[in-house]
Design an enzyme around this catalytic site. Structure first.
Site, PDB file in Angstrom:
ATOM      1  CB  CYS A  51      -0.961  -0.053   1.073  1.00 11.06           C
ATOM      2  SG  CYS A  51      -0.306   0.091   2.608  1.00 11.06           S
ATOM      3  CG  HIS A  69      -4.708   0.826   4.065  1.00  4.73           C
ATOM      4  ND1 HIS A  69      -3.957   0.022   3.104  1.00  4.73           N
ATOM      5  CD2 HIS A  69      -5.850   1.305   3.567  1.00  4.73           C
ATOM      6  CE1 HIS A  69      -4.625   0.306   2.063  1.00  4.73           C
ATOM      7  NE2 HIS A  69      -5.586   1.300   2.242  1.00  4.73           N
ATOM      8  CG  ASP A  72      -6.448   2.653  -0.853  1.00  3.72           C
ATOM      9  OD1 ASP A  72      -5.174   2.421  -1.195  1.00  3.72           O
ATOM     10  OD2 ASP A  72      -6.955   2.175   0.297  1.00  3.72           O
TER      11      ASP A  72
END
Length: 276
Positions: free
Chosen positions: A73, A112, A129
């Site tokens: 991520c 995250h 995202d």
């Protein structure tokens, strides 16, 4: 936020196959986001070696853009943030608590990364995202608006506000489960801005801690208009756009390397054990 001197926008857009306009508007934002999701795979090969990948712009370009690799991520979203800033968007870095499989939001740490993107002339910010390694991930950014269902490419999402003890509102991203018809929580976040040093710490924890899920077994995913492909440990799961799911188990390192190359577009480094 990003080092725009090192960011090669032409190379990045070529990597994701974006040939549309280069304007700071919602059409470009959605298009670049979707192209990134379909163009660069999610993978944790560095973390399998207990190594935290570099988040420096030049290193992200070398790995995710100029090599046949992907990332997790922080790598994906720092790369997207650099591209969006180069295109003229304003980007705020956020952290979130992944709640997939959790009974309570508070049981999960903020590990995250997500982005809040402001479009010039648009009063509505967007949640973006491209680094959520799950089938409930956003394919396109969605407006930061509570209680409204959004269709992003082949998926459906909504944002809701949930109670918590902090001074800022807590937002929860939910994805629609085609199989059950339910809305499933993906991750929760506030709008508190985070800075690059914060992610250096989180990245080191996720990439090196032996208790991190990403240091324990292989986790790779890719998505296109026809299917979502996930390799978790030895199990390959293929979920078609119509909801059909099939699984098979891999048995050899050679089979895994061939699959990474042919199905995910990833050239796995030598000397890394892929099966646990």
């Amino acid at each position: 936020m990003a080092d725009t001197v090192d960011f090669d926008l032409d190379a990045y857009l070529g990597r994701i196959g974006w040939e549309g306009e280069r304007r700071a508007d919602t059409v470009t934002l959605r298009g670049v986001h979707l192209a990134h999701m379909r163009g660069i795979p999610f993978e944790n090969l560095d973390a399998l070696r207990r190594t935290a990948p570099s988040l420096e712009t030049a290193d992200l370009m070398a790995k995710l853009v100029h090599s046949r690799r992907g990332g997790y991520c922080y790598e994906h979203n720092f790369l997207l943030a650099g591209a969006l800033e180069a295109l003229g968007f304003e980007v705020t870095l956020l952290t979130a608590r992944v709640v997939v499989g959790a009974d309570r939001i508070e049981t999960r740490p903020r590990t995250h990364m997500a982005l809040l993107v402001e479009v010039p002339g648009d009063p509505q910010p967007y949640l973006a995202d491209v680094g959520f390694g799950a089938i409930g991930a956003l394919l396109e950014p969605v407006p930061l608006r509570a209680g409204v269902e959004f269709r992003d490419a082949e998926r459906r999402h909504r944002l809701v506000r949930v109670p918590h003890r902090g001074p800022l509102e807590m937002w929860l991203l939910q994805a629609h489960d085609r199989g059950t018809g339910d809305w499933a929580g993906q991750y929760a976040f506030t709008l508190e801005p985070f800075e690059r040093p914060d992610y250096d710490v989180i990245n080191w924890h996720i990439g090196t801690n032996p208790r991190s899920p990403f240091t324990q077994r292989l986790y790779v995913q890719s998505v296109d208009a026809e299917r979502h492909l996930l390799l978790h440990g030895r199990v390959l799961t293929r979920t078609r756009a119509d909801g059909d799911v099939s699984e098979r188990e891999l048995t050899t390192e050679a089979e895994v390397r061939r699959l990474l190359d042919e199905e995910f577009g990833i050239e796995a480094p030598d000397g890394i054990a892929l099966l646990s």
